[in-house]
Design an enzyme around this catalytic site. Structure first.
Site, PDB file in Angstrom:
ATOM      1  N   GLU A 100       0.912  -1.107   0.029  1.00 61.83           N
ATOM      2  CA  GLU A 100      -0.195  -0.082   0.157  1.00 61.83           C
ATOM      3  C   GLU A 100       0.812   1.226  -0.043  1.00 61.83           C
ATOM      4  O   GLU A 100       1.815   1.342   0.443  1.00 61.83           O
ATOM      5  CB  GLU A 100      -0.861   0.113   1.342  1.00 61.83           C
ATOM      6  CG  GLU A 100      -1.595  -1.168   1.343  1.00 61.83           C
ATOM      7  CD  GLU A 100      -2.538  -0.985   2.785  1.00 61.83           C
ATOM      8  OE1 GLU A 100      -2.254  -0.006   3.445  1.00 61.83           O
ATOM      9  OE2 GLU A 100      -3.186  -1.882   3.119  1.00 61.83           O
ATOM     10  N   CYS A 113       3.029   8.391   2.068  1.00 63.57           N
ATOM     11  CA  CYS A 113       3.426   7.286   3.026  1.00 63.57           C
ATOM     12  C   CYS A 113       3.528   6.007   2.296  1.00 63.57           C
ATOM     13  O   CYS A 113       2.466   5.609   1.519  1.00 63.57           O
ATOM     14  CB  CYS A 113       2.342   7.186   4.190  1.00 63.57           C
ATOM     15  SG  CYS A 113       2.824   5.780   5.132  1.00 63.57           S
ATOM     16  N   CYS A 120       5.578  -8.058   6.844  1.00 62.93           N
ATOM     17  CA  CYS A 120       6.410  -7.371   7.938  1.00 62.93           C
ATOM     18  C   CYS A 120       6.618  -8.673   8.854  1.00 62.93           C
ATOM     19  O   CYS A 120       5.704  -9.367   9.203  1.00 62.93           O
ATOM     20  CB  CYS A 120       5.887  -6.186   8.596  1.00 62.93           C
ATOM     21  SG  CYS A 120       6.974  -5.361   9.807  1.00 62.93           S
ATOM     22  N   CYS A 124       4.336  -7.035  15.414  1.00 68.24           N
ATOM     23  CA  CYS A 124       3.739  -6.191  16.524  1.00 68.24           C
ATOM     24  C   CYS A 124       1.919  -6.412  16.422  1.00 68.24           C
ATOM     25  O   CYS A 124       1.609  -6.246  15.251  1.00 68.24           O
ATOM     26  CB  CYS A 124       3.873  -4.832  16.129  1.00 68.24           C
ATOM     27  SG  CYS A 124       5.590  -4.165  16.064  1.00 68.24           S
ATOM     28  N   CYS A 355      -2.272   0.647   8.338  1.00 66.80           N
ATOM     29  CA  CYS A 355      -1.386   0.180   7.719  1.00 66.80           C
ATOM     30  C   CYS A 355      -1.664  -1.210   7.214  1.00 66.80           C
ATOM     31  O   CYS A 355      -1.753  -2.025   8.242  1.00 66.80           O
ATOM     32  CB  CYS A 355       0.067   0.274   8.015  1.00 66.80           C
ATOM     33  SG  CYS A 355       1.252  -0.068   6.929  1.00 66.80           S
TER      34      CYS A 355
END
Length: 365
Positions: A100, A113, A120, A124, A355
């Site tokens: 994105e 951004c 990832c 988290c 995100c």
């Protein structure tokens, strides 16, 4: 669809240095000056169709397109908010992976951004991207291409406010930028390289984020490009940060803040401390006090600025944004200690704002 971390996209013009571009056109039997003509079309004029580049020989245009401009990013879904001034795009990469980018136009600036990885590995738990794991790192061209796409939209007047330029780029989309350090730094050089060899964006308009990869922070400080460092801290105490940012078990809060302060000392650039406010998890006033004490303990602590982020919740997640009164109390406690603090103007709340959320929605279809 996932390709796994091993596969790489085909070589693109944006993967090459200016010298590498000279070599690439020479290998095709073209004079080296053609490289500057090509870059002028691509970066300065923002033209994306080699077939229309009339100063190149007709016979060369197809070969240039085929060998140096393979398609890398295909838009598969777009969402707009804030009366069209926020545009979030889900891109399909050449291998089917999804990333994105977000364009945010404000009255006096435009910020992009962008993503640095597909997925990832940081895990988290409150982050939509982290829940899918890492598919692979992005190439330099895939990173820069996201900014170029936004630049073309602005130049064409497709965003309310008339034609404009991208002045700020934040590496805060999908992925951990420091985990893809080589490609990210090559992208930083290309974004800041003067036209026509790059996009000519000021280094001071670039922000590179990390959850705390300490060795890479030191490497970034030695790089000589004065970008802003943003550290995604999210908790001032190791007990909670171990849960919110698992990397903290390798680089704890003190180690990360020491590295951030050293970055500020070396570069003379203020470091942004990113702190996502999560209801009843990390938004207690005593944690604001602890954060202030830890920042003030670092010599000239004025080199830190706390950027509070109202959490964009993901569907079905237990993690959600703080109450307004807790948010304000957190700010008041930081200000009481003299810590510079701002509350981020969160864009895109009425769309898939978090995100990785839009890419996940596309992937689920």
């Amino acid at each position: 669809m996932s390709s796994g971390p091993g596969r790489r996209p085909p070589r693109h013009w944006m993967d090459l240095t200016p010298d590498g571009r000279h070599d690439a056109v020479a290998a095709m039997g073209l004079p080296k000056y053609r490289a500057k003509q090509i870059s002028t079309h691509w970066f300065s004029r923002l033209e994306d169709d080699p077939a229309s580049w009339s100063d190149l020989p007709v016979a060369a245009r197809e070969e240039v397109a085929g060998k140096l401009f393979p398609p890398l990013l295909t838009p598969v879904r777009e969402q707009t908010a804030d009366r069209g001034t926020t545009v979030k795009t889900a891109w399909k990469l050449y291998d089917g992976n999804l990333v994105e980018s977000v364009l945010m136009r404000y009255p006096h600036r435009t910020t992009m951004c962008i993503s640095s990885e597909a997925g990832c590995a940081m895990d988290c738990p409150f982050c939509a991207t982290g829940q899918g794991g890492l598919q692979r790192n992005l190439s330099t061209a895939e990173i820069v291409g996201q900014v170029l796409a936004g630049a073309r939209k602005l130049a064409a007047g497709e965003i309310p406010g008339g034609p404009g330029r991208v002045g700020n780029v934040v590496f805060m989309g999908m992925g951990e930028p420091m985990a893809n350090f080589t490609s990210v730094m090559a992208a930083v050089r290309e974004l800041t390289r003067p036209e026509p060899d790059g996009l000519g964006i000021s280094a001071r308009g670039l922000t590179v984020s990390t959850v705390g990869m300490v060795p890479r922070i030191a490497e970034l400080a030695e790089n000589g490009i004065p970008v802003t460092l943003a550290v995604s801290l999210h908790a001032p105490d190791d007990e909670l940060r171990n849960e919110l940012v698992p990397l903290n078990q390798h680089f704890d809060v003190d180690t990360v803040l020491d590295a951030a302060w050293e970055y500020a000392r070396v570069t003379r650039r203020r470091v942004s401390i990113e702190y996502a406010l999560i209801r009843d998890i990390n938004d207690q006033s005593w944690r604001a006090d602890l954060l202030a004490r830890r920042l003030r303990a670092r010599g000239d602590w004025g080199w830190f600025h706390v950027n509070l982020i109202p959490l964009n919740p993901t569907p079905g997640s237990k993690w959600t944004a703080s109450r307004r009164e807790d948010e304000q109390a957190f700010i008041a406690h930081l200000e009481h200690h003299g810590v510079p603090v701002t509350l981020r103007d969160t864009r895109g709340r009425e769309i898939d704002g978090a995100c990785g959320q839009l890419a996940a929605a596309v992937d689920a279809r």
